[in-house]
Design an enzyme around this catalytic site. Structure first.
Site, mmCIF file in Angstrom:
data_model
loop_
_atom_site.group_PDB
_atom_site.id
_atom_site.type_symbol
_atom_site.label_atom_id
_atom_site.label_comp_id
_atom_site.label_asym_id
_atom_site.label_seq_id
_atom_site.Cartn_x
_atom_site.Cartn_y
_atom_site.Cartn_z
ATOM 1 N N TYR A 48 -1.953 -0.679 10.570
ATOM 2 C CA TYR A 48 -1.844 -1.019 9.169
ATOM 3 C C TYR A 48 -0.569 -0.328 8.641
ATOM 4 O O TYR A 48 -0.025 -1.020 7.671
ATOM 5 C CB TYR A 48 -2.852 -0.087 8.388
ATOM 6 C CG TYR A 48 -3.133 -0.322 6.856
ATOM 7 C CD1 TYR A 48 -4.016 -1.703 6.345
ATOM 8 C CD2 TYR A 48 -2.907 0.397 5.906
ATOM 9 C CE1 TYR A 48 -4.258 -1.857 5.291
ATOM 10 C CE2 TYR A 48 -3.056 0.005 4.495
ATOM 11 C CZ TYR A 48 -3.728 -1.329 4.300
ATOM 12 O OH TYR A 48 -3.858 -1.577 3.027
ATOM 13 N N SER A 77 1.081 -1.210 0.144
ATOM 14 C CA SER A 77 0.007 0.037 -0.034
ATOM 15 C C SER A 77 0.953 1.268 0.145
ATOM 16 O O SER A 77 2.051 1.022 0.520
ATOM 17 C CB SER A 77 -0.945 0.008 1.294
ATOM 18 O OG SER A 77 -1.544 1.311 1.407
HETATM 19 N N1 LIG Z 1 -8.727 -0.993 -1.495
HETATM 20 C C1 LIG Z 1 -7.637 -0.226 -1.156
HETATM 21 O O1 LIG Z 1 -7.931 1.149 -1.037
HETATM 22 C C2 LIG Z 1 -6.257 -0.629 -0.875
HETATM 23 C C3 LIG Z 1 -5.278 0.220 -0.819
HETATM 24 C C4 LIG Z 1 -3.795 -0.193 -0.738
HETATM 25 C C5 LIG Z 1 -3.658 -1.458 -0.385
HETATM 26 N N2 LIG Z 1 -4.689 -2.278 -0.357
HETATM 27 C C6 LIG Z 1 -4.479 -3.821 -0.122
HETATM 28 O O2 LIG Z 1 -5.118 -4.658 -0.891
HETATM 29 C C7 LIG Z 1 -5.203 -6.130 -0.673
HETATM 30 C C8 LIG Z 1 -6.598 -6.664 -1.065
HETATM 31 O O3 LIG Z 1 -7.683 -5.730 -0.127
HETATM 32 P P1 LIG Z 1 -8.926 -5.176 -1.023
HETATM 33 O O4 LIG Z 1 -9.121 -3.829 -0.839
HETATM 34 O O5 LIG Z 1 -9.098 -5.748 -2.227
HETATM 35 O O6 LIG Z 1 -9.789 -5.741 0.017
HETATM 36 P P2 LIG Z 1 -11.253 -6.466 -0.106
HETATM 37 O O7 LIG Z 1 -11.718 -6.754 1.367
HETATM 38 O O8 LIG Z 1 -12.081 -6.332 -1.110
HETATM 39 O O9 LIG Z 1 -10.743 -8.067 -0.266
HETATM 40 C C9 LIG Z 1 -9.769 -8.930 0.558
HETATM 41 C C10 LIG Z 1 -10.026 -10.250 0.394
HETATM 42 O O10 LIG Z 1 -9.166 -10.856 1.248
HETATM 43 C C11 LIG Z 1 -9.842 -11.925 2.127
HETATM 44 N N3 LIG Z 1 -9.118 -12.081 3.371
HETATM 45 C C12 LIG Z 1 -9.090 -11.227 4.521
HETATM 46 N N4 LIG Z 1 -8.517 -11.938 5.519
HETATM 47 C C13 LIG Z 1 -8.019 -12.998 4.815
HETATM 48 C C14 LIG Z 1 -7.385 -14.194 5.668
HETATM 49 N N5 LIG Z 1 -7.020 -14.007 6.988
HETATM 50 N N6 LIG Z 1 -7.009 -15.093 4.912
HETATM 51 C C15 LIG Z 1 -7.471 -15.395 3.649
HETATM 52 N N7 LIG Z 1 -8.442 -14.492 2.884
HETATM 53 C C16 LIG Z 1 -8.490 -13.146 3.582
HETATM 54 C C17 LIG Z 1 -11.151 -11.366 2.117
HETATM 55 O O11 LIG Z 1 -12.013 -12.484 2.428
HETATM 56 C C18 LIG Z 1 -11.424 -10.492 0.917
HETATM 57 O O12 LIG Z 1 -11.935 -11.675 -0.129
HETATM 58 C C19 LIG Z 1 -4.938 -5.660 0.786
HETATM 59 O O13 LIG Z 1 -3.585 -6.457 1.175
HETATM 60 C C20 LIG Z 1 -5.032 -4.431 1.214
HETATM 61 O O14 LIG Z 1 -4.203 -3.993 2.147
HETATM 62 C C21 LIG Z 1 -6.036 -1.882 -0.685
#
Ligand SMILES: NC(=O)c1ccc[n+]([C@@H]2O[C@H](COP(=O)([O-])OP(=O)(O)OC[C@H]3O[C@@H](n4cnc5c(N)ncnc54)[C@H](O)[C@@H]3O)[C@@H](O)[C@H]2O)c1
Length: 272
Positions: free
Chosen positions: A175, A161
């Site tokens: 985070y 991130s």
């Molecule tokens: N959306 C944003 O703004 C953003 C920004 C920067 C980084 N990220 C990173 O992107 C990645 C994906 O996040 P996203 O935004 O798509 O979120 P999301 O919640 O839409 O998807 C995350 C998925 O991970 C699964 N998950 C969560 N904990 C888990 C575990 N312990 N074991 C297995 N699966 C698990 C959830 O069930 C979900 O399907 C993360 O690492 C997040 O930190 C997201």
């Protein structure tokens, strides 16, 4: 590389995407499957996992899933072995599963948020965020390396991130060190694994419209705060990340390792 098809060719590659049942991970799984890879999604949410596997597999794409908590080390080892058994090898691993860390110490209007204060932060909450967002990346890379060394190389792509590089008061405190730790770990792994033909890189998104934090970015005030950070006036759609994922998984990026690839609509330049 003679042509476009060869540059981005992932046909037949054996791919794992953790946290692939939603958001950014779902986009990774989709772009790999659309381009002919064989994809296994690991996710904690088995109902959502089944739905996404059915959706992505609709046009004959090779997608299946395993219900896995990435924080469960034993289960992770088994799940990796099951993919190697079924596909014969593991070529590309997206270490993507992650969770939000609750409110930051400031709201989007700049008011102090009592629950986000360091002196009342719940220790179990701290531990779970570090376990899922940092320690699970270690577990994922460990098993990816174990399999890829045996077959002569591969690609590991970790979702970090922009929070790994800049501090944000409106994002929950645990985070920040989790993602900064991920960035440093990726560089360390690129150093260690390059000699085995394993390239390790980070994708560092800014705000993307996903289900993280219960879909916080769908709440108008929060959405507006994040939109205003972007230099192009909008937050990311998971579709926006597919090109970078395909690039890092394909021959096109064969000289790229240890990189942090920021994809944030320029937000990092505006966040104070
Ligand atoms: N959306 C944003 O703004 C953003 C920004 C920067 C980084 N990220 C990173 O992107 C990645 C994906 O996040 P996203 O935004 O798509 O979120 P999301 O919640 O839409 O998807 C995350 C998925 O991970 C699964 N998950 C969560 N904990 C888990 C575990 N312990 N074991 C297995 N699966 C698990 C959830 O069930 C979900 O399907 C993360 O690492 C997040 O930190 C997201």
């Amino acid at each position: 590389m003679a042509n476009l098809q060869e540059m981005f060719d992932v046909r037949g590659k054996s791919v794992i995407v953790t946290g692939g049942a939603s958001g950014i991970g779902r986009a990774y799984a989709e772009v790999m499957a659309e381009h002919g890879a064989r994809v296994c999604i690991f996710d904690l949410n088995s109902a959502q996992l089944d739905a996404v596997v059915a959706e992505l597999g609709r046009n004959g794409a090779q997608v299946w899933g395993q219900a896995v908590d990435v924080a469960d080390r034993l289960r992770m080892a088994e799940a990796f072995d099951a993919v190697a058994q079924r596909h014969g090898r593991i070529d590309v691993v997206f270490a993507n599963a992650g969770i939000d860390a609750g409110p930051g110490f400031l709201s989007t209007t700049g008011a102090r948020i009592p629950d986000g204060a360091i002196d009342v932060l719940d220790d179990h909450h701290w531990d779970r965020v570090i376990e899922v967002n940092l320690t699970s990346v270690y577990t994922t890379v460990k098993h990816a390396a174990r399999h890829m060394k045996a077959t002569g190389g591969g690609r590991i792509i970790v979702t970090s991130s922009i929070a790994g590089q800049i501090n944000e008061a409106i994002v929950g405190t645990p985070y920040m060190p989790a993602k900064a730790g991920v960035d440093h770990f990726v560089r360390q792994m690129a150093m260690e694994l390059g000699v085995f033909g394993i390239l390790v890189n980070c994708i560092s998104p800014g705000p993307f419209m996903t289900n993280i934090a219960g879909g916080r970015l769908k709440i108008p005030a929060d959405r507006k705060a994040f939109e205003e950070q972007s230099l192009i006036g909008r937050i990311g759609d998971p579709e926006d990340i597919k090109g970078l994922a395909l690039y890092l998984a394909s021959p096109c990026s064969s000289y790229v390792t240890g990189s942090q690839m920021v994809i944030d609509g320029g937000s990092m330049h505006r966040i104070k």
